[in-house]
Design a protein around this motif. Sequence first.
Motif, mmCIF file in Angstrom:
data_model
loop_
_atom_site.group_PDB
_atom_site.id
_atom_site.type_symbol
_atom_site.label_atom_id
_atom_site.label_comp_id
_atom_site.label_asym_id
_atom_site.label_seq_id
_atom_site.Cartn_x
_atom_site.Cartn_y
_atom_site.Cartn_z
ATOM 1 N N ARG B 237 34.994 46.049 119.737
ATOM 2 C CA ARG B 237 36.345 45.611 120.069
ATOM 3 C C ARG B 237 36.501 45.449 121.570
ATOM 4 N NH1 ARG B 237 39.637 49.882 117.466
ATOM 5 N NH2 ARG B 237 37.759 50.402 116.294
ATOM 6 N N MET B 238 35.847 46.338 122.289
ATOM 7 C CA MET B 238 35.882 46.261 123.756
ATOM 8 C C MET B 238 35.232 44.944 124.222
ATOM 9 S SD MET B 238 37.084 48.323 125.843
ATOM 10 C CE MET B 238 37.315 47.848 127.530
ATOM 11 N N LEU B 239 34.102 44.639 123.613
ATOM 12 C CA LEU B 239 33.390 43.422 124.021
ATOM 13 C C LEU B 239 34.245 42.193 123.771
ATOM 14 C CD1 LEU B 239 29.763 44.126 122.736
ATOM 15 C CD2 LEU B 239 30.762 44.583 124.956
ATOM 16 N N VAL B 240 34.841 42.142 122.575
ATOM 17 C CA VAL B 240 35.680 40.982 122.263
ATOM 18 C C VAL B 240 36.871 40.925 123.218
ATOM 19 C CG1 VAL B 240 37.127 39.946 120.498
ATOM 20 C CG2 VAL B 240 34.940 40.930 119.873
ATOM 21 N N ALA B 241 37.398 42.098 123.549
ATOM 22 C CA ALA B 241 38.524 42.123 124.483
ATOM 23 C C ALA B 241 38.104 41.562 125.834
ATOM 24 C CB ALA B 241 39.029 43.553 124.644
ATOM 25 N N ILE B 242 36.914 41.927 126.271
ATOM 26 C CA ILE B 242 36.424 41.399 127.555
ATOM 27 C C ILE B 242 36.281 39.896 127.467
ATOM 28 C CG2 ILE B 242 34.424 41.331 129.076
ATOM 29 C CD1 ILE B 242 34.009 44.277 128.491
ATOM 30 N N ARG B 250 40.961 45.070 132.318
ATOM 31 C CA ARG B 250 40.910 45.833 133.561
ATOM 32 C C ARG B 250 42.258 46.466 133.857
ATOM 33 N NH1 ARG B 250 38.162 42.038 136.526
ATOM 34 N NH2 ARG B 250 40.089 41.340 137.485
ATOM 35 N N PHE B 251 43.297 45.690 133.626
ATOM 36 C CA PHE B 251 44.626 46.221 133.927
ATOM 37 C C PHE B 251 44.994 47.351 132.980
ATOM 38 C CE2 PHE B 251 45.729 41.720 135.509
ATOM 39 C CZ PHE B 251 45.028 41.967 136.672
ATOM 40 N N SER B 252 44.355 47.400 131.815
ATOM 41 C CA SER B 252 44.649 48.483 130.885
ATOM 42 C C SER B 252 43.921 49.758 131.255
ATOM 43 C CB SER B 252 44.257 48.098 129.465
ATOM 44 O OG SER B 252 44.764 46.844 129.164
ATOM 45 N N GLY B 253 43.167 49.720 132.320
ATOM 46 C CA GLY B 253 42.546 50.946 132.779
ATOM 47 C C GLY B 253 41.084 51.104 132.416
ATOM 48 N N TYR B 254 40.514 50.099 131.804
ATOM 49 C CA TYR B 254 39.087 50.191 131.507
ATOM 50 C C TYR B 254 38.298 49.565 132.642
ATOM 51 C CZ TYR B 254 40.424 51.170 126.703
ATOM 52 O OH TYR B 254 40.955 51.720 125.578
ATOM 53 N N ASN B 255 37.054 49.936 132.746
ATOM 54 C CA ASN B 255 36.190 49.276 133.709
ATOM 55 C C ASN B 255 35.191 48.421 132.945
ATOM 56 O OD1 ASN B 255 34.646 48.411 135.742
ATOM 57 N ND2 ASN B 255 33.958 50.409 136.446
ATOM 58 N N PRO B 256 35.408 47.121 132.889
ATOM 59 C CA PRO B 256 34.542 46.263 132.071
ATOM 60 C C PRO B 256 33.107 46.219 132.574
ATOM 61 C CG PRO B 256 36.465 45.062 132.882
ATOM 62 C CD PRO B 256 36.432 46.352 133.601
ATOM 63 N N THR B 257 32.918 46.544 133.854
ATOM 64 C CA THR B 257 31.577 46.406 134.432
ATOM 65 C C THR B 257 30.517 47.112 133.594
ATOM 66 O OG1 THR B 257 32.607 46.394 136.579
ATOM 67 C CG2 THR B 257 30.234 46.727 136.523
ATOM 68 N N TRP B 258 30.788 48.385 133.278
ATOM 69 C CA TRP B 258 29.747 49.146 132.597
ATOM 70 C C TRP B 258 29.524 48.653 131.180
ATOM 71 C CZ3 TRP B 258 26.432 51.173 135.430
ATOM 72 C CH2 TRP B 258 26.786 51.642 136.694
ATOM 73 N N TYR B 259 30.580 48.209 130.524
ATOM 74 C CA TYR B 259 30.390 47.633 129.192
ATOM 75 C C TYR B 259 29.495 46.410 129.275
ATOM 76 C CZ TYR B 259 34.082 50.621 127.384
ATOM 77 O OH TYR B 259 34.815 51.696 126.994
ATOM 78 N N LYS B 260 29.753 45.608 130.302
ATOM 79 C CA LYS B 260 28.977 44.371 130.410
ATOM 80 C C LYS B 260 27.529 44.665 130.762
ATOM 81 C CE LYS B 260 31.958 41.869 133.055
ATOM 82 N NZ LYS B 260 32.473 40.625 133.624
ATOM 83 N N VAL B 261 27.332 45.605 131.701
ATOM 84 C CA VAL B 261 25.960 45.975 132.061
ATOM 85 C C VAL B 261 25.234 46.485 130.821
ATOM 86 C CG1 VAL B 261 24.551 47.557 133.396
ATOM 87 C CG2 VAL B 261 26.515 46.485 134.447
#
Lengths: 384, 402
Positions: B237-242, B250-261
């Motif tokens: 779900r995180m991936l699809v959200a990204i 990002r504005f919701s407080g997650y750091n997408p960087t690490w998910y993407k890495v």
Amino acid sequence: MFEGLLEPLFGGLSIASVLLLSALGLAIVFGLMGVINMAHGELMMLGAYTTFVVQNALKKTAFADLYIFLALIAAFIVTALLGLLLERGVVRYLYGRPLETLLATWGVSLILQQFVRSVSWQLVAGIVLFCLFFFGSLWAIDRRADLARWRNGLATLMFVISSGIAITVSNILGATYKLAATKPWFGTQGVDVTAPKWLRSGLIVGTYQLPYTRLFIIVLTIACVLGIYWFLNQTAWGLRIRAVTQNREMSSCLGIPTKTVDALTFAIGSGLAGIAGCAVSLLGSVSPNTGQAYIVDTFMVVVVGGVGKLVGSIVAATAIGLVNFVISSNAFKPLVSFSADLTAIFDFFATSSMAKVLVFALIVVFLQFRPAGLFPQKGRTVDA
Amino acid sequence: MTVETIEPKTEAPASLGGRKKRYLLLEAGIVIALALVLLLVIPPILNGIGQTVRVNQLGRYMSLAIVALGIDLIWGYTGLLSLGHGIFFALGGYALAMYLQLQLPTGQIPEFFTLYGVNQLPLFWQPFYSFPFTLVAIVVVPTIVAGLIGYLVFRNRIRGVYFSILTQAALIVFFNFFNGQQKLINGTNGLKTDTSLLFGIQVSDPKIQTMFYALSILFLMGAYALCRWLTSGRMGRMLVAIRDDEPRVRFSGYNPTWYKVFVFAVSAALAGISGALYTVQSGIITPKAMDVAFSIEMVIWVAVGGRGSLLGAILGALVVNFAKTLLSEQFPAFWLFFQGALFLLVVTVLPSGLLGWMRTDGILLLRSLLGRRPALITYPSLETDPEVEYERKNLGNRESDS
């Protein structure tokens, strides 16, 4: 000392001029429409082939020595028309979907490559016949309102019929005229464009010779940059292009025909690719793969320079060209001779392909500090 | 980025838990059954009709389907179009090929070294004497490279076409490196694996090849299970959200960087495995595996099958590769035309691939071919509304109404 500096400077500038020339069209298109045109390299390749054709056509005439100027114009026109076709036929359906555009234009580039390899009278006849029948019938169907509800079915039918006619006729042509019709015009092998006589020697400075072809390309690049600068800043359409680049919606609201602007920009960008191809053809033999060699370097110029700024592309191309040449020719070797390790490292990267490795590493490092390039676009919409 | 995928239900109510489990079991059963068919039924049939070469092709294309799964993960689910998966593919392939090249009597070094006047085995070859190290390297080396590239790129919020271009540039860099280093890894010629020994048997031996065929199926299953698990949970779900709206994530407080890495590294690991399996089945690995064209081809497999659905990636890899083989056997010159047309068609007409088309229009087409009217899709409350029912019964669904 002066002569020692001259060589890297000139070498770097000559790489930079080719880079800039090929990146110019791409940068304009990318800056305006956010579209990555993977077929840009193939448009260059077609420009180079146009040069070849023009050269052969003028070989026997009095203009043989001046063919290059005619070739520049011809290359611009041919690739600009093709670019227009590409924009109208494919790209305009994909605005706002950059990744899809990238894939679609890659498909176009594959088709263009294979087209150049296997183009012959037979193939041309087939394509012309197909287009005549298919699009002719589509046009006829669209004029009749009562046929509108069967349009899709009729189109499919006509597709089958016209491809059948095209294949049969072109096969008959191939069978009757044999080699005259089926022989590929260019073939898979590269073709050679010979520079006109007055470009073949070089300017001698001290012990070093500056080839005229390289000088010619540098001059051509400067002329193109000045021309584009003038076009963008002094003409009405240039103003429109700049307006659309900055804010598409607002420009549209103010009555600028954005679709026409898009098509025009794409055509100009493609035409610049043609000119670049013409210049590249002076440097070496031209093959269907020519475009591939330039495409990524060109992209790197756009990425490093930042989008939508002419000056960014100029600075980036110059920097990449200089660094590339300095590394690949090992010009700094005397400077690091104090350390054997450093010398070994520099020797390791002192080929043109290994220089690319180092240049890329440097670019990635650079992007850590300036992720949006040298001259980033400023504004509220940049990081959505 | 604009593909709508039908995601598994996000928050299944408690009453649906059992049903979900049953579906999962059913899916596992289908996958295992398919694998058994591929393993036990298909090879004898193909061998029986004298198409032994097709078995090898099938094995190779199934190993390619693994990298397609990886691309689907990074592109279909996360929306990052990587044009550089050839790097990881080739790294995996080279790792295994290096191990195979070193299966020599002690003291000898691979033959090509002597051609370039190298007498000492280069340092980075040394660990590849060990089989366990090689197995680890096939996965870990691509993962580390991808993690590094990914971190440097994603940290700066480089995305969209910039990411694509950078991965492509990285690909060219690796290509240049492998292509130019004759002394280190035999440059353009690549490493041949089919004549070397594995456990004392030549790699091109049918027995070993059968083993690799089986391994391809197993790893494909494993990769599918891994991706299925990754994409169906929170992570997916995180991936699809990204993919759909990264700034909002990002504005919701997650750091997408690490998910993407992370997802980039996982897809690189899959590519490494795929490369190793492909290499041993095709008998050679050359820098051509890092060709720009090949890496973009991987993307088109996923696009043809249907991105954002794991099954689509596998289907696309198999279909496109077999189409390529058949077409280029018949008309060698036409494959490029065809491939180019495929790119254009998929992008413009079938944006969600074969599978996506099947799910929407394909079903409708099938129903209409079978003579069944397509079911009306509207609000269920309307369907049961007595007034609507009355109108339908008495006034009918006249053509003119629609």
